[in-house]
Design a protein around this motif. Structure first.
Motif, mmCIF file in Angstrom:
data_model
loop_
_atom_site.group_PDB
_atom_site.id
_atom_site.type_symbol
_atom_site.label_atom_id
_atom_site.label_comp_id
_atom_site.label_asym_id
_atom_site.label_seq_id
_atom_site.Cartn_x
_atom_site.Cartn_y
_atom_site.Cartn_z
ATOM 1 N N GLY A 80 0.895 -1.173 0.061
ATOM 2 C CA GLY A 80 0.041 -0.030 -0.117
ATOM 3 C C GLY A 80 0.878 1.275 0.090
ATOM 4 N N ASN A 81 0.569 2.153 1.189
ATOM 5 C CA ASN A 81 1.123 3.389 1.105
ATOM 6 C C ASN A 81 2.837 3.150 1.316
ATOM 7 N N VAL A 109 -4.784 1.992 -0.772
ATOM 8 C CA VAL A 109 -4.193 3.191 -0.433
ATOM 9 C C VAL A 109 -5.116 4.424 0.293
ATOM 10 N N ASP A 121 -2.331 -0.125 -5.572
ATOM 11 C CA ASP A 121 -0.949 0.429 -5.160
ATOM 12 C C ASP A 121 0.096 -0.213 -6.047
#
Length: 384
Positions: A80-81, A109, A121
């Motif tokens: 993800g982030n 995200v 992502d």
């Protein structure tokens, strides 16, 4: 050896079998247990590797840029982030032609926090120069990591293994774990063509002037496309060594389908059940699972999908303002066919929402009843 493994631990075992030499780690849910198990392997001596704890995902990949430049086999993992935070260094790794392997556990995200499955992502990084492999099962996760090291070192390009959060990362399945000797035979020790050497000084990652930069990018693009053939060769070698067959895509269903569903990741398993149900009703429905993405296997897509009257692409991702990434890519790839199949883009399962066999059947029925392709993506399962 058969073992019951979570998807994340399938990665850890594959990294150990691949004899990675430098591993960098920064924890982020849901990938954390990958690097936790690798840290234990390094601490006990089960894996002879340097384990580097860093302060961020950006630093995790930057550390591997240095290690890979020194000529060793490297690995990291994120989600993800964390993957978004690596974005700058993703370009550095690919542009520097470094065979880094990374597992990305697909996670939604921000904003609004969500830690569940969503492929936005990794697909948001599709233009960074990384080869991407998408996995449906824990067995495929383990096998793909081993193949990724061989592919990365053959193409001199980084490879990302992508698989769905929690559906695979924290779910246990029986996995066939090959023995070390067999993996060593398939994946020999990494021998970099160029590496840091104090006796033969070189400059790495210097300024590229305007009269060379375009050529450098062309070469990377050319070698990405060449990796299509290299990947197929590696798949054949892997099947010969371990008895499991893979390819750029996996086709399921009749040879003359009227409708083909396109999926990536764990949605594929659900779609298979829907395809079986509809075929039992006498419907000519097939399935194409995407495994290799970037480079785009456009010729394979055309060969498989060009046989159908309609193609339904189910995206567990969203390029805001455009629609599902895979549907857009497939529409572009099929364009040279002219009067090819109608393409029906569908967005479903964002943020880990369940997509059931009944959902897939209903999506197929909706597309089958339409006289023309959807002009915009069908967002399946939206609440009123």
């Amino acid at each position: 050896m058969k073992k019951v493994l979570k998807g994340n631990h399938a990665v850890s075992h594959a990294v150990k079998l691949s004899r990675a030499q430098v591993i960098s780690a920064y924890p982020i849910t849901p990938q954390t247990t990958i690097v936790e198990e690798l840290s234990e392997m390094c601490a006990t001596g089960e894996l002879d590797a340097r384990f580097i704890k860093v302060e961020s995902e950006h630093s995790a990949l930057a550390a591997l840029v240095g290690a890979a430049t020194a000529g060793v086999r490297t690995f990291t993992a994120t989600s993800g982030n964390g993957l978004l935070y690596m974005h700058e260094v993703l370009h550095w790794a690919a542009g520097s032609r470094l065979p880094i392997v990374m597992a990305n556990v697909n996670r939604a995200v921000t904003g609004g926090w969500n830690i569940w499955a969503d492929q936005t992502d990794s697909l948001a990084q599709r233009d960074t120069g990384w080869i991407q492999l998408y996995c449906e099962s824990n067995q495929e996760v383990l096998d793909s990591v081993i193949m990724a090291f061989k592919l990365a070192e053959k193409a001199l390009l980084p490879v990302m293994i992508a698989y769905d959060a929690f559906f695979l990362s924290h779910t246990s399945e029986v996995v066939d774990v090959p023995d070390q000797e067999a993996v060593d035979g398939f994946l020999p020790r990494y021998a970099p063509p160029v590496a840091l050497d104090f006796d033969q000084p070189r400059m790495f990652n210097g300024m590229i002037p305007t009269d060379l930069f375009m050529e450098q990018r062309y070469r990377m693009h050319h070698d990405h496309l060449a990796a299509l053939d290299g990947f197929q060769e590696i798949c054949r070698d892997f099947e010969a060594a371990f008895g499991r067959a893979y390819g750029a895509v996996e086709v399921y269903g009749p040879p003359d389908p009227e409708t083909i569903i396109v999926t990536a990741g764990t949605t594929t398993s659900v779609a298979r059940l829907a395809v079986d149900e509809l075929r039992n009703r006498g419907r000519r429905v097939g399935l194409m699972k995407l495994r290799l993405f970037r480079p785009v296997p456009a010729w394979t897509w055309r060969e498989v999908l060009g046989r159908a009257a309609r193609v339904i692409v189910i995206d567990r991702n969203l390029s805001v303002g455009a629609g599902g990434v895979l549907a857009n890519e497939i529409q572009a790839a099929l364009y040279p066919l002219g009067a090819g199949p109608l393409v029906f883009p569908v967005v479903a399962g964002l943020g880990g929402r369940d997509v059931t066999p009944d959902d897939i059947v209903a999506i197929i029925e909706r597309a089958s009843a339409a006289r023309e392709a959807f002009s915009s993506p069908l967002f399946w399962g939206l609440k009123e």
